[in-house]
Scaffold this motif. Structure first.
Motif, mmCIF file in Angstrom:
data_model
loop_
_atom_site.group_PDB
_atom_site.id
_atom_site.type_symbol
_atom_site.label_atom_id
_atom_site.label_comp_id
_atom_site.label_asym_id
_atom_site.label_seq_id
_atom_site.Cartn_x
_atom_site.Cartn_y
_atom_site.Cartn_z
ATOM 1 N N LEU A 172 -0.570 1.763 -1.115
ATOM 2 C CA LEU A 172 -0.682 1.151 -2.437
ATOM 3 C C LEU A 172 -1.714 1.903 -3.275
ATOM 4 O O LEU A 172 -2.844 2.138 -2.838
ATOM 5 C CB LEU A 172 -1.095 -0.320 -2.308
ATOM 6 N N GLU A 173 -1.312 2.250 -4.496
ATOM 7 C CA GLU A 173 -2.222 3.018 -5.361
ATOM 8 C C GLU A 173 -3.463 2.192 -5.687
ATOM 9 O O GLU A 173 -3.380 1.064 -6.171
ATOM 10 C CB GLU A 173 -1.507 3.398 -6.662
ATOM 11 N N GLY A 174 -4.617 2.758 -5.403
ATOM 12 C CA GLY A 174 -5.876 2.116 -5.744
ATOM 13 C C GLY A 174 -6.331 1.056 -4.765
ATOM 14 O O GLY A 174 -7.386 0.456 -4.969
ATOM 15 N N ILE A 175 -5.559 0.784 -3.685
ATOM 16 C CA ILE A 175 -5.906 -0.259 -2.725
ATOM 17 C C ILE A 175 -6.119 0.362 -1.347
ATOM 18 O O ILE A 175 -5.285 1.116 -0.859
ATOM 19 C CB ILE A 175 -4.799 -1.327 -2.628
ATOM 20 N N SER A 176 -7.247 0.031 -0.719
ATOM 21 C CA SER A 176 -7.508 0.499 0.649
ATOM 22 C C SER A 176 -8.205 -0.611 1.427
ATOM 23 O O SER A 176 -8.769 -1.528 0.837
ATOM 24 C CB SER A 176 -8.387 1.762 0.634
ATOM 25 N N ALA A 177 -8.155 -0.519 2.754
ATOM 26 C CA ALA A 177 -8.761 -1.539 3.611
ATOM 27 C C ALA A 177 -9.632 -0.874 4.665
ATOM 28 O O ALA A 177 -9.314 0.211 5.156
ATOM 29 C CB ALA A 177 -7.676 -2.380 4.277
ATOM 30 N N THR A 178 -10.739 -1.528 5.006
ATOM 31 C CA THR A 178 -11.622 -1.041 6.074
ATOM 32 C C THR A 178 -11.916 -2.207 7.022
ATOM 33 O O THR A 178 -12.029 -3.358 6.598
ATOM 34 C CB THR A 178 -12.947 -0.495 5.506
ATOM 35 N N ASP A 179 -12.026 -1.865 8.306
ATOM 36 C CA ASP A 179 -12.297 -2.867 9.344
ATOM 37 C C ASP A 179 -13.797 -2.955 9.528
ATOM 38 O O ASP A 179 -14.452 -2.016 9.956
ATOM 39 C CB ASP A 179 -11.605 -2.458 10.634
#
Length: 514
Positions: free
Chosen positions: A253-260
């Motif tokens: 997704l453009e502009g969306i990221s996730a970190t654990d």
């Protein structure tokens, strides 16, 4: 009885002849002047009315000349506005071409500069008898009517022509300070809010379960895309978080990221400058899930629904405060200040767009802007995004003063620069505002010109009606006067003969003394 001292017949004949001669003289005057009421002596009441109406006719002749002058002046303004619109449309074509990286932007910029200079030339030359309707903001009044009331009082009416400023000047900032909070609220006013947001806005998802039961289902919906996971019964909250981090990042997704973050915690990062992202959590077995909206100060939402705010900071302009001519607005962002001075009749929308143009005309590195409107409240917002996060900005603020000189309607035209990606993108937004300004100006002039033409036709017809009315009161009926003249001439001849006969009557007395 006959008397040589008193000739009654001669006296009667003389008076009759005098009356005929008076009527004959009056009829001859009617024929020679063409008027039955030529002087106040003829009929004082009718004469007085006719003179008042004749004065009004002369006044309407002057009004007709004023309307002709006004129509010509407005026509020049309209044609100039239409020409400016065409030139701005040509500039838009150049700007659109500059959106492609594989073009010679320097040559495109040269063409834009030439078109800009031509607009300046058109605006400067668009005058009639020294009056230019596309420079400045003062209204112009065109004399349109003379209104007479029953009590005899007279007043003049005017058609107001609003100037449509199509200059590109920056204006002069006012010196009388106003309370900025009355005009807009700054969201992201501190240095940490504005400069650190380049990394993106963050929402934290916490899975509040110690262990997962078999067939437990969990869903994470991000920006309309839903991801799901069904547990086998051996996973922990940390396993669940790790799984969703992988799924989210795999979406691309453009502009969306996730970190654990560990311990069942996920950080969702939104690096979109101007878009808020919706996040929804659902579970079949446990409602103890939280989305903490860090942009909102760390307060958890209602269990399973939240948003990641846009990265850009905003100035939310008032929906109630009015904007006066000369009101001066200053935004400080990216280590620089940018001014816009409102013109007559402008709104918060104009202010937001003007400030955007001011920032775009001298963009600090990494700073971009957008004007937004809340679909529910109608509130206008100026969003300012810092994509660098390099700490160069220490404040993001709004200051307002009064008493300035308004910026031109095409403010920002002189600073269009498509030689860079950022400049080309900003120019595409701003040229639309300028084109709309020139279209509105041409439409305004066209409407006023049509009204003046209608009024001019009415004044011409009214003048003819007044002349007809005056004529019906004071003009002589020439057919009647001609017939009356011939009859009076016959009566005059008979009167002379009657007087001659009456004067001869005493001669018969002499026969008595022969």
């Amino acid at each position: 009885m006959s008397s040589i001292l008193t000739n009654t017949s001669a006296m009667v004949a003389l008076q009759t002849l005098k009356g005929i001669n008076a009527s004959l003289s009056s009829t001859q005057n009617e024929i020679s002047t063409g008027k039955s009421v030529a002087t106040a002596k003829d009929n004082s009441a009718v004469w007085a009315i006719s003179k008042v109406m004749e004065a009004d006719v002369n006044g309407f002749k002057a009004i007709s000349n004023s309307l002709s002058l006004g129509e010509s002046t407005v026509s020049v303004g309209r044609q100039a506005s239409e020409t400016v619109t065409d030139l701005l449309t040509d500039i838009k074509g150049k700007i659109v071409a500059a959106q492609e990286s594989n073009v010679d932007r320097d040559k495109i910029q040269t063409d834009i500069n030439a078109l800009r200079d031509q607009i300046t030339s058109v605006v400067g030359a668009a005058q009639f008898n020294g009056l230019n309707l596309i420079e400045g903001t003062d209204d112009v009044n065109v004399l349109s009517s003379l209104d007479r009331k029953n009590d005899g009082s007279v007043s003049a009416s005017h058609i107001t022509v609003s100037r449509q400023d199509l200059t590109s000047g920056a204006g002069t900032f006012g010196s009388t300070g106003l309370t900025a909070a009355a005009y807009g609220t700054v969201n992201g006013a501190t240095a940490s809010d504005f400069t650190s947001d380049a990394a993106g806005k963050v929402a934290e998802i916490t899975f509040g379960v110690a262990s997962l039961a078999a067939n437990d289902t969990y869903e994470v919906s991000i920006d309309g895309t839903t991801l799901s996971y069904t547990a086998a019964g051996t996973e922990t909250a940390a396993d669940l978080a790790s799984h969703f981090v992988g799924q989210i990042n795999a979406l691309g997704l453009e502009g969306i990221s996730a970190t654990d973050e560990g311990a069942g915690v996920i950080n969702l990062v939104n690096t979109k400058g101007y878009e808020t992202v919706a996040v929804t959590l659902n579970s079949t077995s446990d409602a103890n899930l939280e989305i903490t909206d860090l942009n909102g100060g760390g307060a958890p939402t209602d269990g399973d629904v939240g948003t990641i705010e846009q990265r850009a900071s905003t100035i939310d302009f008032s929906t109630t405060a009015g904007v006066n001519e000369g009101d001066s607005f200053k935004v400080t962002a990216g280590g620089s200040s940018f001014n816009y001075i409102a013109g007559r009749g402008e709104t918060m929308e104009d202010v937001a767009k003007g400030l955007k143009t001011a920032i775009d005309s001298n963009q600090p590195d990494g700073i971009t802007t957008r004007v937004q409107q809340d679909a529910t409240t109608g509130q206008w917002k100026l969003a300012v995004d810092d994509a660098n996060g390099d700490g160069t900005s220490t404040t993001f603020s709004l200051a307002v003063s009064a008493g300035g000189t308004a910026s031109g309607g095409l403010f920002g035209l002189d600073n269009i620069d498509v030689t860079t990606n950022e400049g080309a993108a900003a120019a595409l937004d701003n040229i639309e505002t300028m084109i709309q300004t020139s279209i509105d100006a041409a439409a305004q002039f066209g409407s006023v010109q049509g009204r003046i033409e209608t009024q001019s036709t009415f004044i011409s017809n009214l003048t003819d009606a007044l002349k007809t009315g005056i004529g019906s009161m004071v003009d002589a009926d020439m057919e009647e006067a001609s017939a009356k003249l011939q009859a009076l001439q016959v009566q005059q001849q008979l009167g002379v003969q009657s007087l001659s006969i009456a004067n001869q009557a005493p001669q018969s007395i002499l026969s008595l003394f022969r």
